[in-house]
Scaffold this active site. Structure first.
Site, PDB file in Angstrom:
ATOM      1  N   ALA A 162       1.100  -9.047 -10.831  1.00  0.00           N
ATOM      2  CA  ALA A 162      -0.227  -8.460 -10.935  1.00  0.00           C
ATOM      3  C   ALA A 162      -0.476  -7.676  -9.655  1.00  0.00           C
ATOM      4  CB  ALA A 162      -1.262  -9.567 -11.089  1.00  0.00           C
ATOM      5  N   GLY A 185       3.022 -11.925 -12.762  1.00  0.00           N
ATOM      6  CA  GLY A 185       2.646 -11.238 -13.993  1.00  0.00           C
ATOM      7  C   GLY A 185       3.779 -10.391 -14.552  1.00  0.00           C
ATOM      8  N   GLU A 240       5.808 -12.799 -16.417  1.00  0.00           N
ATOM      9  CA  GLU A 240       5.018 -13.179 -17.606  1.00  0.00           C
ATOM     10  C   GLU A 240       5.091 -12.079 -18.670  1.00  0.00           C
ATOM     11  OE1 GLU A 240       1.535 -14.030 -15.121  1.00  0.00           O
ATOM     12  OE2 GLU A 240       1.352 -15.916 -16.217  1.00  0.00           O
ATOM     13  N   GLU A 284       3.117 -17.290  -7.750  1.00  0.00           N
ATOM     14  CA  GLU A 284       1.661 -17.298  -7.559  1.00  0.00           C
ATOM     15  C   GLU A 284       1.193 -18.394  -6.605  1.00  0.00           C
ATOM     16  OE1 GLU A 284       3.228 -16.803 -10.406  1.00  0.00           O
ATOM     17  OE2 GLU A 284       2.193 -15.306 -11.633  1.00  0.00           O
TER      18      GLU A 284
HETATM   19  N1  3HC Z   1       0.350  -6.151  -5.710  1.00  0.00           N
HETATM   20  C1  3HC Z   1      -0.002  -5.143  -4.872  1.00  0.00           C
HETATM   21  N2  3HC Z   1       0.815  -4.652  -3.906  1.00  0.00           N
HETATM   22  C2  3HC Z   1       2.012  -5.218  -3.794  1.00  0.00           C
HETATM   23  C3  3HC Z   1       2.451  -6.266  -4.613  1.00  0.00           C
HETATM   24  C4  3HC Z   1       1.566  -6.729  -5.620  1.00  0.00           C
HETATM   25  N3  3HC Z   1       1.907  -7.702  -6.480  1.00  0.00           N
HETATM   26  N4  3HC Z   1       3.701  -6.616  -4.259  1.00  0.00           N
HETATM   27  C5  3HC Z   1       4.044  -5.806  -3.224  1.00  0.00           C
HETATM   28  N5  3HC Z   1       3.024  -4.965  -2.954  1.00  0.00           N
HETATM   29  C6  3HC Z   1       3.008  -3.905  -1.936  1.00  0.00           C
HETATM   30  C7  3HC Z   1       3.101  -4.461  -0.530  1.00  0.00           C
HETATM   31  O1  3HC Z   1       1.824  -4.810  -0.027  1.00  0.00           O
HETATM   32  C8  3HC Z   1       3.749  -3.326   0.227  1.00  0.00           C
HETATM   33  O2  3HC Z   1       2.739  -2.386   0.490  1.00  0.00           O
HETATM   34  P1  3HC Z   1       2.779  -1.515   1.832  1.00  0.00           P
HETATM   35  O3  3HC Z   1       4.080  -0.760   1.778  1.00  0.00           O
HETATM   36  O4  3HC Z   1       1.568  -0.690   1.739  1.00  0.00           O
HETATM   37  O5  3HC Z   1       2.743  -2.514   2.957  1.00  0.00           O
HETATM   38  C9  3HC Z   1       4.676  -2.705  -0.809  1.00  0.00           C
HETATM   39  O6  3HC Z   1       4.201  -3.154  -2.091  1.00  0.00           O
HETATM   40  C10 3HC Z   1       6.130  -3.126  -0.670  1.00  0.00           C
HETATM   41  O7  3HC Z   1       6.173  -4.538  -0.604  1.00  0.00           O
HETATM   42  P2  3HC Z   1       7.175  -5.312   0.383  1.00  0.00           P
HETATM   43  O8  3HC Z   1       7.081  -4.722   1.737  1.00  0.00           O
HETATM   44  O9  3HC Z   1       6.887  -6.754   0.224  1.00  0.00           O
HETATM   45  O10 3HC Z   1       8.566  -4.890  -0.264  1.00  0.00           O
HETATM   46  P3  3HC Z   1       9.902  -5.735  -0.414  1.00  0.00           P
HETATM   47  O11 3HC Z   1      10.877  -4.831  -1.049  1.00  0.00           O
HETATM   48  O12 3HC Z   1      10.224  -6.422   0.854  1.00  0.00           O
HETATM   49  O13 3HC Z   1       9.550  -6.911  -1.451  1.00  0.00           O
HETATM   50  C11 3HC Z   1       8.679  -7.891  -3.444  1.00  0.00           C
HETATM   51  C12 3HC Z   1       9.254  -6.623  -2.767  1.00  0.00           C
HETATM   52  C13 3HC Z   1       9.747  -8.987  -3.511  1.00  0.00           C
HETATM   53  C14 3HC Z   1       8.255  -7.507  -4.822  1.00  0.00           C
HETATM   54  C15 3HC Z   1       7.492  -8.399  -2.608  1.00  0.00           C
HETATM   55  O14 3HC Z   1       6.607  -7.332  -2.376  1.00  0.00           O
HETATM   56  C16 3HC Z   1       6.692  -9.496  -3.248  1.00  0.00           C
HETATM   57  O15 3HC Z   1       7.077 -10.643  -3.204  1.00  0.00           O
HETATM   58  N6  3HC Z   1       5.544  -9.150  -3.844  1.00  0.00           N
HETATM   59  C17 3HC Z   1       4.613 -10.103  -4.366  1.00  0.00           C
HETATM   60  C18 3HC Z   1       5.075 -10.703  -5.642  1.00  0.00           C
HETATM   61  C19 3HC Z   1       4.041 -11.636  -6.175  1.00  0.00           C
HETATM   62  O16 3HC Z   1       3.504 -12.471  -5.491  1.00  0.00           O
HETATM   63  N7  3HC Z   1       3.738 -11.493  -7.469  1.00  0.00           N
HETATM   64  C20 3HC Z   1       2.784 -12.324  -8.098  1.00  0.00           C
HETATM   65  C21 3HC Z   1       1.441 -11.711  -7.973  1.00  0.00           C
HETATM   66  S1  3HC Z   1       0.175 -12.763  -8.603  1.00  0.00           S
HETATM   67  C22 3HC Z   1       0.268 -12.585 -10.268  1.00  0.00           C
HETATM   68  O17 3HC Z   1       1.143 -11.932 -10.759  1.00  0.00           O
HETATM   69  C23 3HC Z   1      -0.777 -13.281 -11.043  1.00  0.00           C
HETATM   70  C24 3HC Z   1      -0.472 -13.302 -12.501  1.00  0.00           C
HETATM   71  O18 3HC Z   1       0.095 -14.535 -12.838  1.00  0.00           O
HETATM   72  C25 3HC Z   1      -1.687 -13.100 -13.310  1.00  0.00           C
END
Ligand code: 3HC
Ligand code: NAI
Length: 653
Positions: free
Chosen positions: A62, A101, A104, A124
């Site tokens: 998400a 997400g 999912e 999450e």
């Molecule tokens: N939402 C918004 N921005 C995000 C994001 C997300 N889910 N994931 C990454 N970004 C952004 C980062 O803030 C960063 O922005 P910036 O360049 O402006 O600083 C950019 O994308 C690149 O991210 P990374 O520097 O972390 O890039 P990497 O290549 O090192 O890693 C990744 C990529 C493994 C995808 C890592 O970004 C990550 O772990 N992201 C989060 C994943 C996550 O937690 N997903 C679950 C979200 S909650 C959810 O999905 C709820 C659902 O169940 C309803």
């Protein structure tokens, strides 16, 4: 603006491509684009649909920047219900990371294929949340209860191959993902493969006792966090109730977590970590020096862990020690650490051997002539460090980066003994250096921009979280630790016991209370440092009288078996009445009246001590931004991420 979701018919396969850099997060335009495309494709000539992503990854989750703001239609569960309800089979084709997400979304498809290099997961919990779009309901139906609890409560992604073994991925694609996915879609169509809804699969058999056992386990592990317990309840609902009932339970739990200060703190840390990697005033196109080989001077507690951090990232390391005996001791600790990782299943034997083979040793500084970076990690003695930097100036090739791991010393004074101050920088790792994520990058007055940019980029490569600090005694983290430790001493004199202080801080969420930390680090270290200071420099005797008395009684902390506590053979701390007696004598001697102190006062005063120093550090420009200080404390000092770091906590309480 054009939609981030495009559609193309390839023969009889409708290919849906999400292209929303950087990580294809499920922002509103992506959700809308997917919903519109899947709906429209129900009425076209396609026989099956493939969802895949452009760029470096499948949908990574998400959009976290939307959290805490009003929901915008279509919301994710609605989109995923529509995908699952498609009358044509839907196939998710995964590369990079399918997370949260994003995974999912893949679970709502009827079939899933992935490159072997892909990773899938539901992280999450690391944001103080739980999967909020059916992840807790669909995963157990495919992978069973135990694997789902492991995956969702840990938040740690697994490889696509592991996912296949668990039933979460159906096929691993070799070669080009798009081609492979389309070919497989054609096969499925030819076989007449049915629409196979994850939500309609029965949950495989499970042991009904598993939920209570897991609840006890996460309560112990999660230290006051609410999301892990909710995850167990949701998976239990998946296993014991209808899909619809489970979805309602998941929704209520997700909303509660999303509205909690815990998730706000963890989301703050997620972005703070990424912001910390950015250096104000440093041009984006600053060149990076290549770093293929590294020298580490000193194979003690820190040197060994630093060498392992580089070797684990595939970078060759030469370790320098004073003599063969010290070198062998250092290398054998590294051997033991790799052996331990293999035993605990963290590394395969062959990977461990490959990493270990990248570390060689020498007692001759000439071995550093060609390395691209040297990190000095010898005793904390400023004169010794200066002697070594003079030597390095003579030995190392032009352009090599010269770094010190000093905890406190003046990086500028160390740089000044060389003829290349622009190549000198601080790289302050934390113990154990191969495990702790924090790296304080100390920017000297003369450090060149490209040296700083190189070290920041390198930090990421060796999987550290870098935070830039200016030069001052103790940099960001250790400088803040001083008033924190001193406040703990005052609290002892005023009437709190070591165990009351430590328990209050640990219950509040700190990984370890302050006195246990001092016992672990060794009370003699601070004692020796104080011996070198004048009375004036030492400050108020109330802030150090107790540890001085302990050291003078031979109580150095864990290493001597006694300190603020007495330690048993398993290094478990037991309160010691002798320490209580000693504190009372010190209080009387220093004229401190003792009283009963509440836990809230302990937490309040200790955290305020950190925050007050943090504010000074910020005002002096030692830290670039308040959130950098939060990152230092969460990744280096066991501050609970669910409180967002000391500065975030103070600003939001
Ligand atoms: N939402 C918004 N921005 C995000 C994001 C997300 N889910 N994931 C990454 N970004 C952004 C980062 O803030 C960063 O922005 P910036 O360049 O402006 O600083 C950019 O994308 C690149 O991210 P990374 O520097 O972390 O890039 P990497 O290549 O090192 O890693 C990744 C990529 C493994 C995808 C890592 O970004 C990550 O772990 N992201 C989060 C994943 C996550 O937690 N997903 C679950 C979200 S909650 C959810 O999905 C709820 C659902 O169940 C309803
Ligand atoms: P240590 O005492 O465990 O190891 C120092 C090693 O340096 C010893 O093995 C010694 O033989 C070697 N050494 C001494 N002089 C040398 C020389 N001239 N050439 C080559 N090797 C030499 O010390 P530790 O704990 O590893 O600390 C090293 C540095 O890291 C210090 O500056 C310390 O402040 C810093 N540091 C320590 C942390 C910790 O928790 N121990 C945390 C972060 C930084």
């Amino acid at each position: 603006m054009s939609s981030p979701v495009s559609y193309r018919l390839e023969g009889s396969i409708g290919v849906i491509t999400v292209d929303y850099p950087p990580v294809n997060a499920l922002s509103q335009p992506v959700r809308k684009g997917l919903l519109d495309t899947v709906s429209a494709a129900q009425n076209d000539a396609s026989a099956a649909l493939v969802i895949l992503c452009a760029g470096r990854t499948f949908i990574a989750g998400a959009d976290i920047t939307e959290f805490g703001k009003p929901l915008k239609s279509p919301w994710l569960p609605e989109l995923l219900a529509a995908i699952e309800a498609s009358g044509k089979i839907v196939i998710a084709a995964i590369h990079g990371t399918a997370l949260g997400g994003g995974f999912e979304t893949a679970l709502s498809a009827h079939y899933r294929c992935a490159l072997a290099s892909a990773r899938i997961g539901l992280p999450e919990v690391k944001l103080g949340l739980l999967p909020g779009a059916g992840g807790t309901q669909r995963t157990p139906r495919l992978a069973g209860v135990q694997a789902s609890l492991d995956l969702i409560t840990s938040g740690t992604p697994i490889s696509a191959t592991e996912g296949k073994a668990l039933g979460l991925i159906d096929r691993i694609i070799d070669g080009d993902l798009r081609e492979g996915a389309i070919a497989w879609a054609n096969e499925l169509v030819a076989e007449g493969a049915p629409v196979r809804k994850s939500s309609e699969q029965p949950v495989p058999e499970f042991d009904p006792g598993i939920f209570d056992a897991y609840r006890t386990e996460v309560a112990r592990r999660a230290r006051g966090q609410i999301a892990p317990g909710h995850i167990v309840n949701c998976v239990e609902a998946a296993a014991t109730q209808s899909f619809e009932a489970g979805m309602a339970i998941e929704r209520a739990a997700f909303t509660e977590c999303m509205d909690s200060p815990q998730s706000a703190g963890m989301r703050h840390i997620f972005f703070a970590e990424r912001t910390a990697a950015k250096v104000e005033g440093l041009a984006k196109d600053t060149p990076i020096r290549p770093v293929a080989t590294v020298g580490v001077i000193g194979g003690g507690t820190m040197g060994g862990g630093i060498a392992m951090s580089f070797a684990n990232a595939g970078i060759a390391v030469t370790m320098i020690e004073i003599n063969d005996e010290a070198l062998q001791r250092g290398l054998s600790i590294i051997d033991r650490n790799y052996g331990g990782s293999v035993k605990r299943g963290k590394l395969s034997e062959s990977d461990a051997a490959a990493c270990r083979a990248l570390i060689s040793g020498s007692t001759d500084y000439a071995a550093l002539a060609d390395v691209d970076l040297v990190i000095e990690a010898v005793f904390e003695d400023p004169e010794l460090k200066k002697t070594i930097f003079k030597k390095l100036d003579g030995v190392c090739k032009p352009g090599a980066i010269l770094a010190t791991n000093t905890s406190y010393q003046d990086v500028d004074a160390i740089a000044a003994v060389t003829n290349r101050a622009e190549d000198v920088i601080g790289m302050h790792f934390f113990s154990p250096a191969h495990i702790m994520k924090l790296l304080e990058v100390v920017r000297g007055a003369k450090t060149a921009d490209d040296v700083l940019a190189t070290v920041m980029a390198l930090a990421k490569k060796i999987r550290k979280v870098p935070v830039v600090s200016g030069v001052c005694y103790g940099f960001i983290g250790n400088r803040m630790l001083r008033p924190y430790g001193e406040t703990a001493q005052l609290l002892l004199l005023e009437g709190a016991s070591p165990q009351q202080i430590d328990n209050a801080m640990e219950s509040w969420g700190m990984a370890m209370g302050p006195l246990r930390v001092f016992d672990l680090a060794g009370l003699d270290v601070g004692y020796k440092a104080r011996q070198a200071l004048s009375d004036d420099e030492k400050g108020d005797p109330k802030t150090y009288r107790i540890p001085d008395l302990l050291v003078e009684l031979g109580r150095m902390g864990q290493k001597s078996g006694t300190g603020f506590y007495t330690y048993d053979e398993n290094r478990r701390a037991k309160p010691d009445p002798a320490v209580d007696g000693l504190i009372e004598i010190a209080a009387e001697d220093l004229g401190v009246e003792r009283r009963s102190i509440k836990d809230e006062e302990i937490v309040d005063r200790l955290i305020s001590a950190l925050v007050d120093e943090g504010r000074k550090i910020l005002a002096e420009g030692i830290a670039q931004r308040s959130s950098d200080i939060d990152v230092v404390y969460v990744y280096g000092y066991g501050f609970p991420a669910s409180r967002g770091g000391p500065m975030f906590y103070a600003d939001n309480r």
